[in-house]
Design an enzyme around this catalytic site. Structure first.
Site, PDB file in Angstrom:
ATOM      1  N   ASN A   9       0.678  -1.193  -0.018  1.00 30.02           N
ATOM      2  CA  ASN A   9      -0.085  -0.176  -0.270  1.00 30.02           C
ATOM      3  C   ASN A   9       0.934   1.114   0.020  1.00 30.02           C
ATOM      4  O   ASN A   9       1.584   1.689   0.984  1.00 30.02           O
ATOM      5  CB  ASN A   9      -0.870  -0.052   1.192  1.00 30.02           C
ATOM      6  CG  ASN A   9      -1.833   1.230   1.270  1.00 30.02           C
ATOM      7  OD1 ASN A   9      -1.830   2.043   0.436  1.00 30.02           O
ATOM      8  ND2 ASN A   9      -2.218   1.335   2.571  1.00 30.02           N
ATOM      9  N   TRP A  10       1.062   1.718  -0.992  1.00 30.68           N
ATOM     10  CA  TRP A  10       1.867   2.938  -1.338  1.00 30.68           C
ATOM     11  C   TRP A  10       1.212   4.082  -0.566  1.00 30.68           C
ATOM     12  O   TRP A  10       1.882   5.310  -0.780  1.00 30.68           O
ATOM     13  CB  TRP A  10       2.443   3.074  -2.612  1.00 30.68           C
ATOM     14  CG  TRP A  10       3.104   2.049  -3.334  1.00 30.68           C
ATOM     15  CD1 TRP A  10       3.430   0.835  -2.640  1.00 30.68           C
ATOM     16  CD2 TRP A  10       3.513   1.995  -4.538  1.00 30.68           C
ATOM     17  NE1 TRP A  10       4.170   0.019  -3.524  1.00 30.68           N
ATOM     18  CE2 TRP A  10       4.191   0.626  -4.773  1.00 30.68           C
ATOM     19  CE3 TRP A  10       3.607   2.824  -5.708  1.00 30.68           C
ATOM     20  CZ2 TRP A  10       4.828   0.261  -6.031  1.00 30.68           C
ATOM     21  CZ3 TRP A  10       4.147   2.289  -6.794  1.00 30.68           C
ATOM     22  CH2 TRP A  10       4.935   0.955  -6.898  1.00 30.68           C
ATOM     23  N   LYS A  11      -0.009   4.165  -0.440  1.00 31.40           N
ATOM     24  CA  LYS A  11      -0.355   5.502   0.240  1.00 31.40           C
ATOM     25  C   LYS A  11      -0.414   6.593  -0.693  1.00 31.40           C
ATOM     26  O   LYS A  11      -0.437   6.396  -1.857  1.00 31.40           O
ATOM     27  CB  LYS A  11      -0.248   5.653   1.587  1.00 31.40           C
ATOM     28  CG  LYS A  11      -0.223   4.648   2.542  1.00 31.40           C
ATOM     29  CD  LYS A  11      -0.202   4.785   3.993  1.00 31.40           C
ATOM     30  CE  LYS A  11       0.126   3.559   4.894  1.00 31.40           C
ATOM     31  NZ  LYS A  11      -0.267   3.497   6.108  1.00 31.40           N
ATOM     32  N   HIS A  97      -9.714   0.503   4.345  1.00 34.08           N
ATOM     33  CA  HIS A  97      -8.342   0.760   5.208  1.00 34.08           C
ATOM     34  C   HIS A  97      -8.462   1.798   6.208  1.00 34.08           C
ATOM     35  O   HIS A  97      -9.414   2.642   6.295  1.00 34.08           O
ATOM     36  CB  HIS A  97      -7.429   1.429   4.040  1.00 34.08           C
ATOM     37  CG  HIS A  97      -5.768   1.440   4.904  1.00 34.08           C
ATOM     38  ND1 HIS A  97      -5.459   2.453   5.828  1.00 34.08           N
ATOM     39  CD2 HIS A  97      -4.845   0.586   4.777  1.00 34.08           C
ATOM     40  CE1 HIS A  97      -4.318   2.324   6.299  1.00 34.08           C
ATOM     41  NE2 HIS A  97      -3.730   1.161   5.478  1.00 34.08           N
ATOM     42  N   GLU A  99      -7.322   4.312   7.534  1.00 32.79           N
ATOM     43  CA  GLU A  99      -7.227   5.757   6.985  1.00 32.79           C
ATOM     44  C   GLU A  99      -8.328   6.215   6.553  1.00 32.79           C
ATOM     45  O   GLU A  99      -8.663   7.465   6.681  1.00 32.79           O
ATOM     46  CB  GLU A  99      -5.760   5.781   6.341  1.00 32.79           C
ATOM     47  CG  GLU A  99      -4.530   5.746   7.127  1.00 32.79           C
ATOM     48  CD  GLU A  99      -3.381   5.251   6.571  1.00 32.79           C
ATOM     49  OE1 GLU A  99      -3.303   5.256   5.320  1.00 32.79           O
ATOM     50  OE2 GLU A  99      -2.452   5.005   7.274  1.00 32.79           O
ATOM     51  N   GLU A 167      -5.203  -5.295  10.223  1.00 29.68           N
ATOM     52  CA  GLU A 167      -4.628  -4.005  10.329  1.00 29.68           C
ATOM     53  C   GLU A 167      -4.977  -3.428  11.831  1.00 29.68           C
ATOM     54  O   GLU A 167      -5.846  -2.590  11.640  1.00 29.68           O
ATOM     55  CB  GLU A 167      -4.478  -3.254   9.348  1.00 29.68           C
ATOM     56  CG  GLU A 167      -4.093  -3.876   7.912  1.00 29.68           C
ATOM     57  CD  GLU A 167      -3.598  -2.766   7.106  1.00 29.68           C
ATOM     58  OE1 GLU A 167      -2.518  -3.108   6.535  1.00 29.68           O
ATOM     59  OE2 GLU A 167      -4.316  -1.863   6.729  1.00 29.68           O
ATOM     60  N   GLY A 173       2.116   2.111  10.714  1.00 28.73           N
ATOM     61  CA  GLY A 173       3.032   3.194  10.621  1.00 28.73           C
ATOM     62  C   GLY A 173       3.558   3.824  11.920  1.00 28.73           C
ATOM     63  O   GLY A 173       3.946   4.728  11.944  1.00 28.73           O
ATOM     64  N   SER A 213       3.201  -2.082  10.407  1.00 28.20           N
ATOM     65  CA  SER A 213       4.569  -2.140  10.588  1.00 28.20           C
ATOM     66  C   SER A 213       5.466  -3.632  10.279  1.00 28.20           C
ATOM     67  O   SER A 213       6.160  -3.959  10.987  1.00 28.20           O
ATOM     68  CB  SER A 213       4.950  -1.825  12.036  1.00 28.20           C
ATOM     69  OG  SER A 213       4.558  -0.587  12.362  1.00 28.20           O
ATOM     70  N   GLY A 234       2.675  -1.125   4.276  1.00 28.66           N
ATOM     71  CA  GLY A 234       2.810   0.178   3.897  1.00 28.66           C
ATOM     72  C   GLY A 234       4.137   0.735   3.647  1.00 28.66           C
ATOM     73  O   GLY A 234       4.751   0.752   2.734  1.00 28.66           O
ATOM     74  N   GLY A 235       4.825   1.370   4.883  1.00 27.81           N
ATOM     75  CA  GLY A 235       6.301   1.861   4.594  1.00 27.81           C
ATOM     76  C   GLY A 235       7.159   1.087   3.997  1.00 27.81           C
ATOM     77  O   GLY A 235       7.846   1.555   3.106  1.00 27.81           O
TER      78      GLY A 235
HETATM   79  C1  PEP Z   1      -1.005  -0.021   5.829  1.00 27.44           C
HETATM   80  O1  PEP Z   1      -0.993   1.172   5.733  1.00 27.44           O
HETATM   81  O2  PEP Z   1      -1.746  -0.790   5.270  1.00 27.44           O
HETATM   82  C2  PEP Z   1       0.209  -0.373   7.034  1.00 27.44           C
HETATM   83  C3  PEP Z   1       0.186  -1.506   7.063  1.00 27.44           C
HETATM   84  O3  PEP Z   1       1.256   0.437   7.141  1.00 27.44           O
HETATM   85  P1  PEP Z   1       2.845   0.326   7.670  1.00 27.44           P
HETATM   86  O4  PEP Z   1       2.999  -1.031   7.009  1.00 27.44           O
HETATM   87  O5  PEP Z   1       3.504   1.400   7.248  1.00 27.44           O
HETATM   88  O6  PEP Z   1       2.330   0.075   9.070  1.00 27.44           O
END
Ligand code: PEP
Length: 255
Positions: A9-11, A97, A99, A167, A173, A213, A234-235
């Site tokens: 997920n590049w957001k 998601h 967010e 999640e 994040g 994470s 994500g990151g």
């Molecule tokens: C996400 O946004 O779906 C996610 C899991 O982010 P991160 O890996 O950065 O926690």
């Protein structure tokens, strides 16, 4: 066992050219990484980069997903993107998601409409669920998650193509991943049991992804749990090498 899936997920990151370069790096790296051929890799860039990423991975096994969509096919919905617009550009779509739920007011009902619209359009929904820290501290995590899964899938009769991502909001994040045991308790418990009650034996083929994470260092411990079939990243997905390390760790844990 369900298919293994690692989705990135590049957001709201990467310009179109950066997205194309990242996709090409994943494509080339994946071809050279042993074991990764056993994992479905899904890249989820911003809408404006879907075409470029789709072009970059054409002819490879790497798949593309969107990060959201509207449930209506067309109309006066300024700024929105419909299922039909995504068809042909990608195979997957992340829905619900945290967010989107927290910052953009998405509800279980709108997420449910989107899941049904995605399936109707031939897109594979990655349904995200997760409890807040407050809900966890109040001992409500399992109930919250069962409720989100049940509401998100209300009226959905076909589990094929469906993916569910757990999640926990407090792990996204933050660098504070859940423990694999905590994740497995929810995923093998509330999520799997709710899927079973909805889809009977077909639930056994629904990939369950952990997200929050996740990185190359911890992905193997998550995937070592029977009920975890990959990750939503994500990151770490913004770096081809780190994303592929996650996929390699998942593949290795399931050998
Ligand atoms: C996400 O946004 O779906 C996610 C899991 O982010 P991160 O890996 O950065 O926690």
């Amino acid at each position: 066992m369900p298919d293994l899936v690692v989705a990135g997920n590049w957001k709201m990151n990467t310009t179109v050219s950066e997205a194309a370069a990242l996709a090409a790096a994943v494509r080339d790296g994946a071809a050279a990484a042993p074991g990764v051929e056993n994992v479905e890799l899904v890249l989820c860039p911003p809408f404006v980069s879907l075409a470029a990423v789709s072009d970059a991975v054409k002819g490879s096994a790497v798949k593309v997903g969107a990060q959201n969509m509207h449930f209506q096919e067309s109309g006066a919905f300024t700024g929105e993107v419909s299922p039909g617009m995504l068809r042909g550009l990608c195979d997957y779509v992340i829905l619900g998601h945290s967010e989107r739920r927290q910052l953009f007011g998405e509800t279980d009902e709108s997420v449910n409409n989107k899941v049904k619209a995605a399936q109707a359009a031939g897109l594979k929904p990655i349904l995200c669920v997760g409890e807040s820290l407050e809900q966890r501290e109040q001992g409500k995590a399992s109930d919250v998650i069962s409720g989100q899964v049940r509401a998100g899938l209300e009226g959905v009769n076909d589990a094929s193509g469906l993916i569910v991502a757990y999640e926990p909001v407090w792990a996204i994040g933050t660098g504070q991943a859940a423990t694999p045991e905590t994740a497995a308790e929810i995923m093998g418990g509330a999520i799997f049991e709710t899927l079973r009650s909805l889809f009977s034996a077909a639930a056994d083929n629904v990939p369950l992804l952990y997200g929050g994470s996740m990185n190359g260092g911890n992905a193997g411990e998550f995937a070592a749990q029977d009920c975890i079939h990959g990750g939503l990243v994500g990151g770490a997905a913004l770096h081809a090498d780190q994303f592929l390390q996650v996929a390699a760790a998942v593949a290795a844990a399931k050998v």
